[in-house]
Design an enzyme around this catalytic site. Sequence first.
Site, PDB file in Angstrom:
ATOM      1  CB  SER A 151      33.725 -30.131 -26.947  1.00 38.43           C
ATOM      2  OG  SER A 151      35.018 -29.603 -27.147  1.00 38.43           O
ATOM      3  CD  GLU A 152      30.184 -33.034 -21.305  1.00 38.91           C
ATOM      4  OE1 GLU A 152      29.497 -32.332 -20.532  1.00 38.91           O
ATOM      5  OE2 GLU A 152      30.608 -34.170 -21.016  1.00 38.91           O
ATOM      6  CD1 TRP A 158      31.266 -27.979 -29.962  1.00 35.47           C
ATOM      7  CD2 TRP A 158      30.517 -27.711 -32.056  1.00 35.47           C
ATOM      8  NE1 TRP A 158      30.402 -26.918 -29.946  1.00 35.47           N
ATOM      9  CE2 TRP A 158      29.922 -26.732 -31.232  1.00 35.47           C
ATOM     10  CE3 TRP A 158      30.188 -27.751 -33.412  1.00 35.47           C
ATOM     11  CZ2 TRP A 158      29.023 -25.788 -31.718  1.00 35.47           C
ATOM     12  CZ3 TRP A 158      29.282 -26.808 -33.900  1.00 35.47           C
ATOM     13  CH2 TRP A 158      28.719 -25.845 -33.068  1.00 35.47           C
ATOM     14  CG  ASP A 199      50.074 -30.618 -25.158  1.00 35.00           C
ATOM     15  OD1 ASP A 199      49.407 -29.562 -25.145  1.00 35.00           O
ATOM     16  OD2 ASP A 199      50.699 -31.051 -24.168  1.00 35.00           O
ATOM     17  CD  GLN A 245      41.114  -7.183 -51.567  1.00 30.72           C
ATOM     18  OE1 GLN A 245      40.237  -7.704 -50.892  1.00 30.72           O
ATOM     19  NE2 GLN A 245      40.947  -6.010 -52.161  1.00 30.72           N
ATOM     20  N   GLY A 257      40.259 -10.686 -56.712  1.00 33.19           N
ATOM     21  CA  GLY A 257      39.251  -9.656 -56.893  1.00 33.19           C
ATOM     22  C   GLY A 257      37.847 -10.233 -56.855  1.00 33.19           C
ATOM     23  CD  GLU A 311      42.284 -30.573 -32.052  1.00 36.88           C
ATOM     24  OE1 GLU A 311      42.299 -30.655 -30.805  1.00 36.88           O
ATOM     25  OE2 GLU A 311      42.219 -31.556 -32.791  1.00 36.88           O
TER      26      GLU A 311
END
Length: 392
Positions: free
Chosen positions: A128-129, A158, A241, A337, A340, A364
Amino acid sequence: MPATRALPTEEAVELIQLTRTLAAKELAPRVADAEADGAFPRDVFRTLGRSGLLGLPFAEEDGGADQPYEVYLQVLEEVAAVWSSVAVGISVHALSCFPLARFGTEEQRRRWLPDMLGGELLGAYCLSEPHAGSDPAAMLTSAVRDGDEYVLNGTKAWTTHGGYADFYTVMARTSDDRAHGISCFLIPAGTPGLSADPPERKMGLTGSATATMRLENVRVPVERRIGQEGQGLKIALASLDCGRLGISAVATGLAQGALDHAVRYARERETFGKPIIEHQGLAFVLADMGAAIESARATALSAARLKDLGLPFTREASIAKLVATDNAMKVTTDAVQVLGGYGYTRDFPVERYMREAKVMQIFEGTNQIQRMIISRALDRDEGGVLTVLGKE
C-alpha cells in the site's frame, strides 16, 4: 475454544496442542500489559519460529513444516483467541515470505527462507501507498535499473512490523505499464535509504507496530528481485489471496476469544437469583455469537481446502475474509453488551477485542473491495470445478 476441531492428521492435533500450550504460557501472561503499553513483542515471534509455527504452510525443503492451509489457519485461530496482535504478525510474516517461496529461484529460497521460517528473521510486506491502498496498480514507488542494481524511491504506508522487521518484501514500479510494470524486491533492514516513520497511533492492535516506510535511493541488487521484472502485481494478488485467509482465521479466533470471555462472565454474573446465561434474552445473544463464529470458521476452512487441492480460491478467500471480519465486529460488540457497563471499561478485555476487530474489516483489502471481487467472480462464473477429495 471450539468444542470440536476436525483435523486431518495426528501431527495436526499435536500442533494445536502445542499452540495452546505456548499461548497459555508465553502469550496470555503478557498480552494485557503489552497492548496497554503498545510494546512490540519481537521475542515472541522468535519463540514461535523456533517452535515451528511460523513455517507451517511452507515446504519442508525450504525450512517449513509442509502443513495444509486448513491446519495453518486453525493454528492462527488458536493464537488469535489469546493475542490478536501476534496472530496478525504471523499472518503478515507468512504474507512476506510467500513471494519468495512461490516465485523465488531455488537458490534464493535456499539462501533466505530457512532463517525467515525459523523465526530468526521477521518480515514486513510493503504494498500500500498513501494514495494507493485498494488500487495497488496505481502505486508510484519506483525501481530504476542501474547496472546490477535497482534504485528504489517512494513511500509505503500501513506496514505491519515497519521499523521492527528484518526484511521487507516491497512492490515497486519498474515501468509505466499498469498491469505489468510492477516488480517485487526483498530488501534487508538496515539497507541505506530505507527508514521507518514513528509507528501509527491506532485504535487497536497496539502491540503490533504499523509504520510508513520511506525509500530514498535504496540500492537493491538484481539478485534480490523476486520473480521476473513486471511480475509484481501477479505476485501481490496471489499473496493477498493467502493473506485474506490468514486474516479470516485471525478474526475468527478473536471472536472466539470474545465469546469465551462473555460465556464465562454470563455463568458467574447473577441477576434475579440466577446466572444471566439462564435468561433467554441474553442466552440467545450468546447463541447468535456462537453461530456466527462457526459460520466464519467453516467458510475459511472451506476456502483453505480449495487452496490445498490446488484449485482456484480467490473468490472464496474474499468471502471468508468478508464473513469472518464482519462477524468478528458483531461478536465483539455483543460481548461488550453481555458484560454491560463492565464491558465498556478497560478492566475487562472485551473492549479491546472490539477495538481490534474493527481494523480487520479494513486491512488485506477493505470489505467493500471483497464484495467487488466476489461480484466480479459471480459475473464471470461458468460453473466452477468439480473434484474428488483425496485424489491427486
